[in-house]
Scaffold this active site. Structure first.
Site, PDB file in Angstrom:
ATOM      1  N   HIS A  34       0.826  -1.210   0.000  1.00 42.34           N
ATOM      2  CA  HIS A  34       0.000   0.000   0.000  1.00 42.34           C
ATOM      3  C   HIS A  34       0.862   1.264   0.000  1.00 42.34           C
ATOM      4  O   HIS A  34       0.363   2.353   0.252  1.00 42.34           O
ATOM      5  CB  HIS A  34      -1.005   0.007   1.165  1.00 42.34           C
ATOM      6  CG  HIS A  34      -2.122  -0.973   0.957  1.00 42.34           C
ATOM      7  ND1 HIS A  34      -3.283  -0.652   0.306  1.00 42.34           N
ATOM      8  CD2 HIS A  34      -2.221  -2.291   1.274  1.00 42.34           C
ATOM      9  CE1 HIS A  34      -4.072  -1.713   0.251  1.00 42.34           C
ATOM     10  NE2 HIS A  34      -3.447  -2.730   0.821  1.00 42.34           N
ATOM     11  N   ASP A  36       2.674   2.109  -2.740  1.00 41.90           N
ATOM     12  CA  ASP A  36       2.868   2.631  -4.114  1.00 41.90           C
ATOM     13  C   ASP A  36       2.056   3.894  -4.376  1.00 41.90           C
ATOM     14  O   ASP A  36       2.565   4.859  -4.940  1.00 41.90           O
ATOM     15  CB  ASP A  36       2.663   1.548  -5.198  1.00 41.90           C
ATOM     16  CG  ASP A  36       1.285   0.912  -5.240  1.00 41.90           C
ATOM     17  OD1 ASP A  36       0.470   1.172  -4.332  1.00 41.90           O
ATOM     18  OD2 ASP A  36       1.037   0.146  -6.200  1.00 41.90           O
ATOM     19  N   GLY A 121      -8.147 -13.519  -8.249  1.00 39.64           N
ATOM     20  CA  GLY A 121      -8.583 -13.298  -6.869  1.00 39.64           C
ATOM     21  C   GLY A 121      -7.557 -13.724  -5.838  1.00 39.64           C
ATOM     22  O   GLY A 121      -7.839 -13.767  -4.646  1.00 39.64           O
ATOM     23  N   GLY A 123      -4.644 -12.174  -5.447  1.00 35.18           N
ATOM     24  CA  GLY A 123      -3.759 -11.050  -5.127  1.00 35.18           C
ATOM     25  C   GLY A 123      -2.441 -11.151  -5.872  1.00 35.18           C
ATOM     26  O   GLY A 123      -1.422 -10.646  -5.419  1.00 35.18           O
ATOM     27  N   LEU A 124      -2.446 -11.839  -7.029  1.00 31.59           N
ATOM     28  CA  LEU A 124      -1.205 -12.004  -7.791  1.00 31.59           C
ATOM     29  C   LEU A 124      -1.252 -11.212  -9.102  1.00 31.59           C
ATOM     30  O   LEU A 124      -0.493 -11.468 -10.031  1.00 31.59           O
ATOM     31  CB  LEU A 124      -0.935 -13.500  -8.057  1.00 31.59           C
ATOM     32  CG  LEU A 124      -0.833 -14.353  -6.780  1.00 31.59           C
ATOM     33  CD1 LEU A 124      -0.669 -15.831  -7.122  1.00 31.59           C
ATOM     34  CD2 LEU A 124       0.326 -13.892  -5.891  1.00 31.59           C
ATOM     35  N   ASP A 171       1.950  -3.065  -9.772  1.00 28.98           N
ATOM     36  CA  ASP A 171       1.670  -4.322 -10.470  1.00 28.98           C
ATOM     37  C   ASP A 171       2.020  -4.236 -11.951  1.00 28.98           C
ATOM     38  O   ASP A 171       2.635  -5.142 -12.522  1.00 28.98           O
ATOM     39  CB  ASP A 171       0.186  -4.695 -10.314  1.00 28.98           C
ATOM     40  CG  ASP A 171      -0.241  -4.726  -8.864  1.00 28.98           C
ATOM     41  OD1 ASP A 171       0.625  -4.734  -7.982  1.00 28.98           O
ATOM     42  OD2 ASP A 171      -1.462  -4.720  -8.610  1.00 28.98           O
TER      43      ASP A 171
END
Ligand code: GLA
Length: 390
Positions: A34, A36, A121, A123-124, A171
């Site tokens: 959190h 970024d 789903g 988180g990757l 990401d």
């Protein structure tokens, strides 16, 4: 069959021509959560799960995106007004096309066929992998040369503006810049980065809790607003700050009274998490994996207690991990509220670790957890199709 072959064959069957095939990886974040969207520091690595996009030209000025995994397809008339979101998976691709056009790039008509292998789903970053593979395909097929940091920004904007998730740049950036056997330490303000080698003696073990709580999207955007509000309040005493990145631990304590208890906790997570990322790079470069693991553990506690984005399943997975031999550190990874944990584990212990944690998790929750033993992978690229290779 590999993803590349699957997608190339499907494309040939559907459109009767050989496509160019592009791929973009998912990612796991080692530390810096959190941070970024607070202009801070992150340390993700790309992983060997990819979104594959096969692309071929069309004669008209239309973009058509489809996938055999989902019934809906996405379309965009390139010469008319920008499209509206359809609230299906294809928004990730169409959003990127819209954002490219908005930024003044002129795209050629194309058929895109998408095949995603990044677990959804978990988180990757399955969404970033679709965006990045699409962006690379559209840029190459349209003969545009766009540098990778700029492409990452365009993908992020697509997600912010078209999909409505106010994510940061981590990401998309790592999916484009990953390097095999390296983590990447990124300064999310300047976009300067350092590649940091991951020793061969360890594995990145990802444990998917199998749950994704529905509040994830809304709570994510709320955390971002809370951070922005904390900056506005602190700026009354610290007029030069632009983001929580600019606030030191001492300044935060000194001006704590300007913040509500909740905003103080949020800010404290970000300020300390940024310190942890910088310290983690040093530890990794010095080969001190124990120290690195301690920072991971601190990060988890901070995300759980201060940023409040963990959940019972993630906490359990971390607790189980911490009891295993050969583990240096364990923490939740990604946005939170479900998804996966990242564990830094001695290579020789990795298989036993994976089995024991999965078994323990199933016993407590009844959920069969998927566990992946990984090393960092390379970032997005055009891949040779068998025909191209001759
Ligand atoms: C999601 C977002 C990222 C980042 C992480 C939390 O993955 O897409 O931009 O904010 O959450 O670190």
């Amino acid at each position: 069959m590999t993803g590349q072959k699957i997608i190339a064959e499907r494309f040939r069957a559907k459109f009767g021509v050989n496509p160019h095939v592009y791929r973009a990886p998912g990612r796991v974040n080692l530390i810096g959560e959190h941070t970024d969207y607070n202009d801070g520091f992150v340390m993700p690595a790309a992983i060997g799960f990819y979104c594959w996009v096969a692309a071929g030209p069309r004669q008209d000025r239309k973009l058509v995106v489809s996938s055999e995994e989902f019934p809906e397809h996405g379309e965009m008339e390139l010469s008319s007004r920008l499209p509206q979101p359809s609230h299906t998976w294809s928004d990730y691709s169409v959003g990127v096309a819209a954002q490219l056009e908005k930024a003044g790039f002129r795209l050629s008509g194309a058929n895109l066929l998408v095949h995603g292998e990044v677990p959804i789903g978990a988180g990757l970053s399955s969404s970033a992998s679709i965006e990045v593979a699409t962006a690379l395909a559209l840029a190459e097929e349209s003969g545009l040369s766009i540098d990778r940091p700029h492409l990452a920004r365009i993908c992020q904007q697509a997600e912010n503006e078209f999909v409505g998730m106010r994510c940061g740049i981590m990401d998309q950036f790592i999916s484009l810049h990953g390097r095999a056997n390296h983590a990447l330490m990124l300064d999310c303000r300047s976009l300067k980065f350092e590649l940091v080698p991951i020793p061969e003696s360890v594995r990145l073990v990802i444990c998917n809790t199998g749950v994704k709580h529905t509040l994830a999207g809304g709570e994510y955007n709320r955390r971002r607003e809370e951070c922005e509000e904390a900056v506005r309040s602190l700026a009354k005493a610290l007029p030069n700050i632009r983001a929580l990145r600019d606030v030191s631990r001492e300044q935060l304590e000194e001006h704590r009274r300007l913040l509500s208890e909740v905003l103080y906790k949020r800010a404290k997570h970000i300020v300390t998490e940024n310190e942890r990322v910088l310290n983690s790079v040093k530890a990794l470069r010095a080969g001190d994996l124990h120290r690195f693991g301690e920072y991971m553990a601190e990060s988890h506690v901070s995300l759980r207690d201060l940023f409040e984005v963990s959940c019972a399943e993630l906490d359990l997975m971390v607790e189980l991990a911490n009891r295993q031999p050969g583990v240096y550190g364990a923490r939740m990874t990604g946005g939170g509220f479900g998804g996966a944990t990242i564990n830094l584990v001695d290579a020789e212990h990795a298989t036993a670790f994976a089995e024991t944690v999965a078994k323990g998790y199933q016993k407590e929750t009844g959920i069969a957890a998927a566990v992946y033993i990984c090393m960092p992978a390379d970032g997005a690229s055009l891949v040779e199709t068998p025909e191209m290779a001759g």
